[in-house]
Structure formats: structure tokens, C-alpha cells
Design a protein around this motif. Structure first.
Motif, PDB file in Angstrom:
ATOM      1  N   GLY A   1       0.799  -1.219   0.000  1.00 51.67           N
ATOM      2  CA  GLY A   1       0.000   0.000   0.000  1.00 51.67           C
ATOM      3  C   GLY A   1       0.829   1.265   0.000  1.00 51.67           C
ATOM      4  N   ASP A   2       0.170   2.378  -0.378  1.00 51.66           N
ATOM      5  CA  ASP A   2       0.802   3.679  -0.232  1.00 51.66           C
ATOM      6  C   ASP A   2       0.503   4.212   1.169  1.00 51.66           C
ATOM      7  OD1 ASP A   2      -1.856   4.427  -0.393  1.00 51.66           O
ATOM      8  OD2 ASP A   2      -1.689   5.305  -2.377  1.00 51.66           O
ATOM      9  N   HIS A   3       1.018   5.383   1.480  1.00 48.28           N
ATOM     10  CA  HIS A   3       0.873   5.998   2.795  1.00 48.28           C
ATOM     11  C   HIS A   3       1.293   5.029   3.912  1.00 48.28           C
ATOM     12  CE1 HIS A   3      -1.564   8.708   0.305  1.00 48.28           C
ATOM     13  NE2 HIS A   3      -1.187   9.632   1.167  1.00 48.28           N
ATOM     14  N   ARG A   4       2.375   4.309   3.662  1.00 55.48           N
ATOM     15  CA  ARG A   4       2.979   3.444   4.660  1.00 55.48           C
ATOM     16  C   ARG A   4       4.455   3.279   4.300  1.00 55.48           C
ATOM     17  NH1 ARG A   4       2.631  -2.868   4.343  1.00 55.48           N
ATOM     18  NH2 ARG A   4       4.714  -2.420   5.166  1.00 55.48           N
TER      19      ARG A   4
ATOM     20  N   ALA B   1      16.032  -1.491  11.550  1.00 59.61           N
ATOM     21  CA  ALA B   1      15.101  -2.584  11.816  1.00 59.61           C
ATOM     22  C   ALA B   1      13.819  -2.109  12.477  1.00 59.61           C
ATOM     23  CB  ALA B   1      15.780  -3.622  12.703  1.00 59.61           C
ATOM     24  N   GLY B   2      13.525  -0.829  12.400  1.00 59.49           N
ATOM     25  CA  GLY B   2      12.328  -0.306  13.041  1.00 59.49           C
ATOM     26  C   GLY B   2      11.057  -0.817  12.382  1.00 59.49           C
ATOM     27  N   ALA B   3       9.962  -0.701  13.120  1.00 58.84           N
ATOM     28  CA  ALA B   3       8.677  -1.157  12.595  1.00 58.84           C
ATOM     29  C   ALA B   3       8.194  -0.235  11.491  1.00 58.84           C
ATOM     30  CB  ALA B   3       7.646  -1.200  13.728  1.00 58.84           C
ATOM     31  N   ASP B   4       7.496  -0.816  10.509  1.00 56.26           N
ATOM     32  CA  ASP B   4       6.896  -0.004   9.458  1.00 56.26           C
ATOM     33  C   ASP B   4       5.706   0.765  10.022  1.00 56.26           C
ATOM     34  OD1 ASP B   4       8.655  -0.763   7.444  1.00 56.26           O
ATOM     35  OD2 ASP B   4       7.514  -2.572   6.989  1.00 56.26           O
ATOM     36  N   ARG B   5       5.456   1.935   9.442  1.00 54.88           N
ATOM     37  CA  ARG B   5       4.395   2.823   9.904  1.00 54.88           C
ATOM     38  C   ARG B   5       3.438   3.129   8.771  1.00 54.88           C
ATOM     39  NH1 ARG B   5       4.762   2.382  15.333  1.00 54.88           N
ATOM     40  NH2 ARG B   5       6.931   2.591  16.017  1.00 54.88           N
ATOM     41  N   THR B   6       2.227   3.506   9.146  1.00 53.67           N
ATOM     42  CA  THR B   6       1.223   3.907   8.160  1.00 53.67           C
ATOM     43  C   THR B   6       0.501   5.138   8.671  1.00 53.67           C
ATOM     44  OG1 THR B   6      -0.656   3.129   6.824  1.00 53.67           O
ATOM     45  CG2 THR B   6      -0.601   2.453   9.131  1.00 53.67           C
TER      46      THR B   6
END
Length: 338
Positions: A92-95, A163-168
Motif C-alpha cells: 500500500g501507499d501511505h505506509r 530494523a524499526g517497525a513499518d508505519r502507516t
């Protein structure tokens, strides 16, 4: 700087690098350039942990393909909804997401809107020119060697992906039907009152003669007053609406000329410049007059929205994590119960 970079495999003819733009050079005839949709630029940068005006890849209508070389690259796209895929798998976009070494990111043209921004964690450290990395194509300044991107370009990456978590974040509204708010003038007195009223009540359409310098509009011609359509050249800003001899308004944009000799009937407020930028050729555009005080208040609101983007981020939850978190046994029954 990390050893990784992005290899451009293909891109549209209007793909370039943009940041928050450069200031202080208009007196020398150089406009600020910078992203056409600065809220989208800020959102993409927030998703990868960059300051809001960090340089990113600006895409306009056409897609692109890029490959990570030399390491993992963390990316995020915000703005017009381009369809993204990693090695053929949709994302997806915006992530934010990681593009592993050797993987290919494909971006298909958007269904709505015009501009989107592909931000890179750590930025894209091409050389600064006059305090900015923004491409000003007509000046041959900024970006990669003062030009648009093309296949074969290698974009350096400023920091390893980590290694950080992905964000949205919630997709940004394109406001494709909302009126564009303007402050009358500075030369509204060059037009009869009836012409100004007609301008504000008319529906225009973005013409095919629209680019980063200006959006020429199709629709009812605006009648000039007795002084005609020429003035002593004076300063323009992003959002100035000139009315040349044809009577068809032109909304000046990021790469505009710094002065002009056509009277300006109104000025798009800064908070609504993205509403103009994201209109496609043929899409309708209407204007609504507001006071200077209202324009200032809306500018402050827009600045507050940009500043709050980092706190609106959420962790991306995978399908497996959603299933694990669901109360799958909450409605279970005992098959042996009477």
C-alpha cells in the motif's frame, strides 16, 4: 551515508527530486521551486523518520520502477494513490516498507490526483544548490545535475534502513471537488466588478497547458477593465492568478517566473495550493473568495496539520498479526451442551 542506492530502471518524463524549496533568491529572478504538494512530501518523510522538507522523488501522473542496490532501503509514498508492488507483490501507499537489496519497486500511474512523493529514510544526499536540493528545471539547478530523472540514474541513500517497525498513516485527502480559496487582488481593481463576480462564480477546468510553472485554465474569459491587460511588471507568488489578453486565467505554481506583466485578479491561499496541484487536466476548478485574515488562519491550520503528522503514524499490522489478535474463540459453543 549508507552504501545503498536506488537504481532508476524507468520513470515518467516529469519525475524529479524536490524538497521544501529554496528561499531568498526571488530578487535575483529565481523562484523557490520545491514540492507541488508539500503536505504529501511531509507525510512521506514522516513515515520514514525524516524532517518534513527532506528531498524526495516527485512523481507526476506516470509510474516508475526502481531497484535497491548495495543494501536495504526504507521507503514510503504519499500523495496521489499510485499502485505499488515489490517484485510483483502489492504494497500500500501511505505506509513505510523496506526494499531489500536486488528487489524492484514498481509504481503504476495513479487513479486520482497528480503528484506523489517517494521518501527515502535518511534522504537522498545529492549536492545542495543555493541551500536546497529541489530541481528547478528552467534554471538547470538542483536535482540530479539540474535535470529530471531518467533510466540509469543512481540515487544515493542517506542512512541504512534499520530494523524499526513499518508505519502507516491515513491517506491524504485530494480535495478534488472542494473550491479553491483565494484572496482578491493584488490587481482586482483592473477588472470590472461584474468580471470579478463572474470569475468567482464560474467553473473552470485545468487545461493541457499545465506544468510546474503554471496551470492555465479553460472556461469563461475574464473581461479586463479600461486599463487593459498590461501592467508594469511586479512580483508574483505561488498562487498568483494572472489574466493575460486571452482572458483565460493562469495559476502560477512552484517554478513560476518571479515577476509578470499581466494583472492578477486573485491569489490562491497557501493552504489550498495543493488543491490546485492535484487537479488533473480536464478536472473542474472553482474559486471562493476569503479575507486575508481567514487566509492567515488557514495557513496556520495547515502548518499545524503538517507538524502533527508524526503523531498520527500507526504501526503496520500484518495479516497474521491481525488474526492472532482476533478473539477467534469468543463465539465458540460446546457441541455437547444440551
Amino acid at each position: 551515508m549508507s552504501g545503498a542506492h536506488l537504481l532508476v530502471l524507468a520513470c515518467g518524463a516529469a519525475t524529479g527530486l524536490q524538497d521544501g524549496g529554496r528561499s531568498g533568491y526571488q530578487r535575483q529572478g529565481l523562484s523557490g521551486s520545491g514540492a507541488m504538494d508539500r503536505l504529501a512530501l511531509a507525510a512521506a518523510n514522516a513515515l520514514v523518520g525524516n524532517p518534513p522538507e527532506t528531498v524526495a522523488v516527485e512523481l507526476a501522473l506516470a509510474g516508475a520502477r526502481l531497484r535497491a542496490v548495495g543494501g536495504v532501503v526504507r521507503l514510503a509514498l504519499a500523495g496521489a494513490p499510485f499502485a505499488l508492488s515489490l517484485d510483483g507483490e502489492a504494497v500500500g501507499d501511505h505506509r513505510s516498507f523496506c526494499l531489500r537489496e536486488g528487489a524492484t519497486l514498481a509504481l503504476a500511474p495513479p487513479r486520482r490526483g497528480v503528484f506523489a512523493y517517494l521518501a527515502v529514510a535518511g534522504g537522498i544526499p545529492v549536492p545542495e544548490r543555493l541551500g536546497s536540493r529541489a530541481l528547478h528545471l528552467r534554471a538547470g539547478l538542483g536535482g540530479v545535475d539540474g535535470r529530471l530523472l531518467r533510466a540509469g540514474d543512481r540515487l544515493p541513500v542517506g542512512a541504512p534502513a534499520g530494523a524499526g517497525a513499518d508505519r502507516t498513516i491515513d491517506p491524504l485527502p485530494l480535495d478534488s471537488e472542494a473550491p479553491v480559496r483565494v484572496v482578491p487582488g493584488p490587481q482586482a481593481d483592473h477588472f470590472p466588478d461584474a468580471a470579478v463576480a463572474a470569475f468567482l462564480s464560474a467553473t473552470y477546468a485545468v487545461s493541457n497547458r499545465a506544468d510546474r510553472m503554471g496551470y492555465q485554465l479553460d472556461g469563461p474569459a475574464v473581461a479586463h477593465g479600461e486599463r487593459g491587460f498590461n501592467i508594469v511588471s511586479d512580483a508574483t507568488v505561488a498562487g498568483s492568478i494572472q489574466v493575460p489578453g486571452s482572458g483565460l486565467p493562469i495559476v502560477l505554481m512552484a517554478d513560476r517566473q518571479t515577476t509578470g506583466g499581466y494583472p492578477k485578479i486573485a491569489t490562491v491561499i497557501s493552504a489550498d495550493l495543493r488543491r490546485v496541484a492535484q487537479r488533473r487536466p480536464g478536472e473542474p476548478l472553482r474559486f471562493e473568495a476569503v479575507s486575508v485574515e481567514r487566509a492567515v488562519a488557514l495557513a496556520r491550520e495547515a502548518a499545524a496539520v503538517r507538524a502533527a503528522l508524526p503523531v498520527r503514524l500507526r504501526a503496520v499490522i500484518s495479516r497474521e498479526e491481525r488474526l492472532m489478535a482476533a478473539n477467534l474463540a469468543g463465539n465458540a459453543v460446546d457441541a455437547l451442551a444440551p
